[in-house]
Design a protein around this motif. Structure first.
Motif, PDB file in Angstrom:
ATOM      1  N   UNK A 329       0.915  -1.222  -0.021  1.00 51.22           N
ATOM      2  CA  UNK A 329      -0.110  -0.125  -0.004  1.00 51.22           C
ATOM      3  C   UNK A 329       0.841   1.232  -0.006  1.00 51.22           C
ATOM      4  N   UNK A 330       2.038   1.102  -0.029  1.00 52.05           N
ATOM      5  CA  UNK A 330       3.066   2.262  -0.099  1.00 52.05           C
ATOM      6  C   UNK A 330       4.071   1.919  -1.270  1.00 52.05           C
ATOM      7  N   UNK A 331       3.670   2.306  -2.681  1.00 49.68           N
ATOM      8  CA  UNK A 331       4.357   1.891  -3.668  1.00 49.68           C
ATOM      9  C   UNK A 331       5.785   2.421  -3.572  1.00 49.68           C
ATOM     10  N   UNK A 332       6.026   3.686  -3.178  1.00 51.53           N
ATOM     11  CA  UNK A 332       7.395   4.336  -3.156  1.00 51.53           C
ATOM     12  C   UNK A 332       8.263   3.799  -2.146  1.00 51.53           C
ATOM     13  N   UNK A 333       7.700   3.104  -1.176  1.00 54.12           N
ATOM     14  CA  UNK A 333       8.722   2.297  -0.151  1.00 54.12           C
ATOM     15  C   UNK A 333       9.009   0.874  -1.063  1.00 54.12           C
ATOM     16  N   UNK A 334       7.776   0.232  -1.530  1.00 56.67           N
ATOM     17  CA  UNK A 334       8.054  -0.811  -2.292  1.00 56.67           C
ATOM     18  C   UNK A 334       9.339  -0.612  -3.235  1.00 56.67           C
ATOM     19  N   UNK A 335       9.385   0.600  -3.972  1.00 51.10           N
ATOM     20  CA  UNK A 335      10.335   0.688  -5.008  1.00 51.10           C
ATOM     21  C   UNK A 335      11.423   0.861  -4.356  1.00 51.10           C
ATOM     22  N   UNK A 336      11.778   1.606  -3.357  1.00 49.88           N
ATOM     23  CA  UNK A 336      13.012   1.702  -2.682  1.00 49.88           C
ATOM     24  C   UNK A 336      13.537   0.590  -2.311  1.00 49.88           C
ATOM     25  N   UNK A 337      12.747  -0.345  -1.684  1.00 50.42           N
ATOM     26  CA  UNK A 337      13.334  -1.700  -1.205  1.00 50.42           C
ATOM     27  C   UNK A 337      13.597  -2.426  -1.987  1.00 50.42           C
ATOM     28  N   UNK A 338      12.772  -2.529  -3.267  1.00 50.66           N
ATOM     29  CA  UNK A 338      13.299  -3.324  -4.471  1.00 50.66           C
ATOM     30  C   UNK A 338      14.606  -2.647  -5.160  1.00 50.66           C
ATOM     31  N   UNK A 339      14.728  -1.439  -5.352  1.00 48.89           N
ATOM     32  CA  UNK A 339      15.819  -0.845  -5.933  1.00 48.89           C
ATOM     33  C   UNK A 339      17.073  -1.288  -5.037  1.00 48.89           C
ATOM     34  N   UNK A 340      16.993  -1.208  -3.588  1.00 51.80           N
ATOM     35  CA  UNK A 340      18.197  -1.558  -3.067  1.00 51.80           C
ATOM     36  C   UNK A 340      18.667  -3.134  -3.081  1.00 51.80           C
ATOM     37  N   UNK A 341      17.713  -3.911  -3.154  1.00 48.84           N
ATOM     38  CA  UNK A 341      17.797  -5.404  -3.608  1.00 48.84           C
ATOM     39  C   UNK A 341      18.657  -5.382  -5.036  1.00 48.84           C
ATOM     40  N   UNK A 342      17.830  -4.639  -5.998  1.00 52.88           N
ATOM     41  CA  UNK A 342      18.771  -4.602  -7.242  1.00 52.88           C
ATOM     42  C   UNK A 342      20.250  -4.291  -7.225  1.00 52.88           C
ATOM     43  N   UNK A 343      20.556  -3.451  -6.308  1.00 53.45           N
ATOM     44  CA  UNK A 343      21.973  -2.687  -6.520  1.00 53.45           C
ATOM     45  C   UNK A 343      22.654  -3.663  -5.641  1.00 53.45           C
ATOM     46  N   UNK A 345      22.228  -7.144  -4.680  1.00 53.14           N
ATOM     47  CA  UNK A 345      22.224  -8.533  -5.160  1.00 53.14           C
ATOM     48  C   UNK A 345      22.784  -8.498  -6.618  1.00 53.14           C
ATOM     49  N   UNK A 346      22.623  -7.617  -7.281  1.00 47.47           N
ATOM     50  CA  UNK A 346      23.367  -7.431  -8.448  1.00 47.47           C
ATOM     51  C   UNK A 346      22.864  -8.613  -9.734  1.00 47.47           C
ATOM     52  N   UNK A 347      23.659  -9.563  -9.525  1.00 49.79           N
ATOM     53  CA  UNK A 347      23.144 -10.828 -10.480  1.00 49.79           C
ATOM     54  C   UNK A 347      21.825 -11.465 -10.111  1.00 49.79           C
ATOM     55  N   UNK A 348      21.149 -12.079 -11.221  1.00 51.09           N
ATOM     56  CA  UNK A 348      20.048 -12.695 -10.766  1.00 51.09           C
ATOM     57  C   UNK A 348      20.307 -14.029  -9.827  1.00 51.09           C
ATOM     58  N   UNK A 349      20.608 -13.824  -8.545  1.00 50.74           N
ATOM     59  CA  UNK A 349      20.664 -15.094  -7.732  1.00 50.74           C
ATOM     60  C   UNK A 349      19.659 -14.944  -6.481  1.00 50.74           C
ATOM     61  N   UNK A 350      19.765 -16.040  -5.743  1.00 55.70           N
ATOM     62  CA  UNK A 350      18.834 -16.160  -4.670  1.00 55.70           C
ATOM     63  C   UNK A 350      19.646 -15.163  -3.328  1.00 55.70           C
ATOM     64  N   UNK A 466      13.274 -12.258   0.275  1.00 56.82           N
ATOM     65  CA  UNK A 466      13.110 -13.284  -0.405  1.00 56.82           C
ATOM     66  C   UNK A 466      11.782 -13.149  -1.302  1.00 56.82           C
ATOM     67  N   UNK A 467      10.703 -12.721  -0.478  1.00 51.82           N
ATOM     68  CA  UNK A 467       9.387 -12.346  -0.886  1.00 51.82           C
ATOM     69  C   UNK A 467       9.565 -11.277  -1.938  1.00 51.82           C
ATOM     70  N   UNK A 468      10.312 -10.325  -1.584  1.00 54.35           N
ATOM     71  CA  UNK A 468      10.460  -9.131  -2.350  1.00 54.35           C
ATOM     72  C   UNK A 468      11.182  -9.259  -3.756  1.00 54.35           C
ATOM     73  N   UNK A 469      12.081 -10.302  -3.586  1.00 55.20           N
ATOM     74  CA  UNK A 469      13.172 -10.563  -4.656  1.00 55.20           C
ATOM     75  C   UNK A 469      12.528 -11.526  -5.752  1.00 55.20           C
ATOM     76  N   UNK A 470      11.868 -12.602  -5.110  1.00 54.80           N
ATOM     77  CA  UNK A 470      11.364 -13.505  -5.844  1.00 54.80           C
ATOM     78  C   UNK A 470      10.061 -13.206  -6.775  1.00 54.80           C
TER      79      UNK A 470
END
Length: 513
Positions: A329-343, A345-350, A466-470
């Motif tokens: 219910x807070x898309x901006x917070x979700x995006x920040x969390x996902x962007x951090x994971x992208x930075x 984790x880098x490669x598409x790994x678990x 894991x739920x956000x990344x998967x």
């Protein structure tokens, strides 16, 4: 001479009366109770609790202040509802209030005497606490079970994929209920840590029976019980809470007792080959208190294992469900969390548990979730062991103490814009939930702080990451961000009244580690 004697007598009598009046006033000042709403005859302030006690008590703070006095039936009760009041309690009076106020339901089979959470403060509790904190729930031991936790979370991802596919096969949208699957994952994780086995599988009817019994135990423990307000009613058990708890807790105890006895026999025969788990560690201290360090009876070992399932399975799923709901219910917070994971984790790994320390925004999300939605909003009630002078109030012995962590997390003296979900407030902040920052105590503080806090920290962060990344999570078209129900349901823990249902869109990740 007679007149002189009469004057002396009158002065003496007046002096005695004045001294008594002064002592009475002084005694009244030192025996001043905290403020609170007027109590009804017999029932006291029971009706002031409402259906959601933590919320009702929070509202009473506006009128009566952060330290509240209630009479719940015949039980004296004090409620702590601010960071300042909590700091005074835990820093200056922790020992005095280190006993437990035990619900009648938890006294069946003498469970409260043997468990860690409900045992009275004393030698047995201190030794058991030391065993758990230095030999099992310590970082050195937790590091040895990283692979096990990652395996259980991998299985969670598989279950979510299966549940979503099954929904689509039946003509649905692919919605799943994350909290239920998180609970099952936590239950199996505790099973592996305690007993080195998955308890929930298609092959294990015994595990399924144990799971259902533990579920019912949690429901019974969170149910309001008249016998707790009026101790004279305990022998009547007017709501049959004690009778039902005796049956359900008995089922759980019998199943765990069989596991314990099997392990004793395996160890005697030298056939137990699995790496040492929590049960093995407890069995090293097995005894009846007469042979040196061996002080835990086999019966109490069973109680402790049951307690770990009750406490460990529920809190993880509750916290992650609230966190995921707030992020959706807070898309901006979700995006920040996902962007951090992208930075990070880098490669598409678990996700790995070692990644957690590199994810400060994710950690801030968890902290903000625990601030607004502590798993146990009133903590586990304490009880005074002697008369106390607390914040200039007289608190008599055997007073029940509620620490309203839910209200403290909304304390406007400690938090800016306290009702807003804003993980950003924790970035660059040293505030943590380890019991030293009294504006933020979801796990409690002092001697009775939650012993499983470090394990919970690892499992909650790994599960949420894991739920956000998967998956990318979406709501069904019938639900909007504004209409997503965030109403609370009170029980032994603070769950959502309407469980979160969301659609997981699988993200393609490579499987290399």
């Amino acid at each position: 001479m007679e007149g002189y004697s009469s004057v002396i007598l009158i002065i003496a009598v007046l002096s005695i009366l004045l001294l008594k009046l002064w002592m009475k006033r002084k005694s009244g000042a030192t025996r001043r109770m905290p403020p609170g709403p007027p109590a009804w005859p017999v029932v006291g302030n029971i009706f002031d609790l409402g259906t959601m006690p933590h919320q009702s008590l929070y509202q009473l703070r506006q009128k009566y202040g952060p330290v509240l006095w209630l009479k719940l039936g015949s039980v004296n009760t004090m409620v702590i509802q601010s960071a300042k009041a909590a700091a005074d309690l835990f820093k200056n009076h922790d020992l005095t209030f280190s006993n437990r106020a035990v619900p009648d339901a938890m006294t069946v089979w003498s469970y409260n005497q043997g468990s860690l959470g409900f045992a009275p403060y004393g030698a047995y509790w201190r030794i058991l606490r030391k065993i758990c904190s230095t030999e099992f729930l310590v970082n050195k031991q937790l590091n040895k079970s990283i692979e096990l936790r990652e395996k259980c979370v991998d299985k969670l991802v598989h279950w979510i994929e299966e549940a979503s596919a099954a929904s689509r096969d039946q003509g649905g949208s692919g919605e799943v209920e994350p909290a239920h699957l998180l609970f099952l994952m936590s239950f199996n994780l505790v099973g592996n840590l305690m007993l080195s086995r998955d308890l929930l599988s298609v092959e294990s009817k015994e595990g399924e029976d144990f799971f259902r019994a533990v579920n019912r135990v949690m429901q019974r423990a969170g149910k309001p019980n008249l016998a707790d307000f009026f101790p004279l009613l305990k022998w009547i058990d007017p709501q049959s809470v004690r009778r039902k708890m005796k049956k359900d807790l008995g089922t759980a105890i019998d199943i765990v007792a069989s596991f314990v006895q099997d392990r004793v026999q395996e160890n005697t025969a030298g056939s137990h080959k699995v790496k040492k788990d929590f049960l093995d560690m407890l069995l090293e201290y097995r005894g009846e208190g007469k042979e040196g360090p061996r002080i835990i009876s086999q019966k109490n070992i069973t109680f402790i294992i049951v307690e770990m399932f009750v406490a460990g399975s529920e809190t993880t799923s509750v916290t992650v469900e609230w966190a995921l709901s707030e992020l959706i219910r807070s898309p901006q917070c979700m995006k920040k969390a996902k962007d951090e994971l992208e930075r990070v984790i880098g490669a598409r790994r678990k996700i790995k548990e070692s990644d957690i320390d590199k994810l400060p925004y994710l950690q801030a999300v968890v902290k903000e979730t625990l601030r607004l939605h502590p798993a146990v909003p009133l903590l586990v009630p304490r009880c005074s062991m002697e008369d106390a002078n607390y914040m200039d109030y007289f608190i008599p012995v055997n007073t029940q103490v509620f620490v309203n962590a839910w209200a403290i997390g909304r304390d406007s003296d400690a938090w800016e814009d306290p009702l807003c979900f804003n993980p950003q407030r924790f970035l660059g902040s040293s505030i943590d939930y380890k019991g030293h920052d009294f504006e933020f105590i979801p796990f409690g503080s002092g001697r009775r702080i939650c012993i499983g806090m470090d394990l919970a920290h690892r499992v909650v962060h790994l599960s949420l990451a894991t739920l956000l990344w998967s998956f990318d999570w979406e709501l069904d078209v019938s639900v909007s961000l504004e209409t997503l129900d965030m109403t609370e349901r009170m029980g032994i823990t603070l769950r959502k009244l309407v469980p979160l249902r969301a659609i997981p869109q699988k993200r393609e990740l490579c499987v290399d580690h």
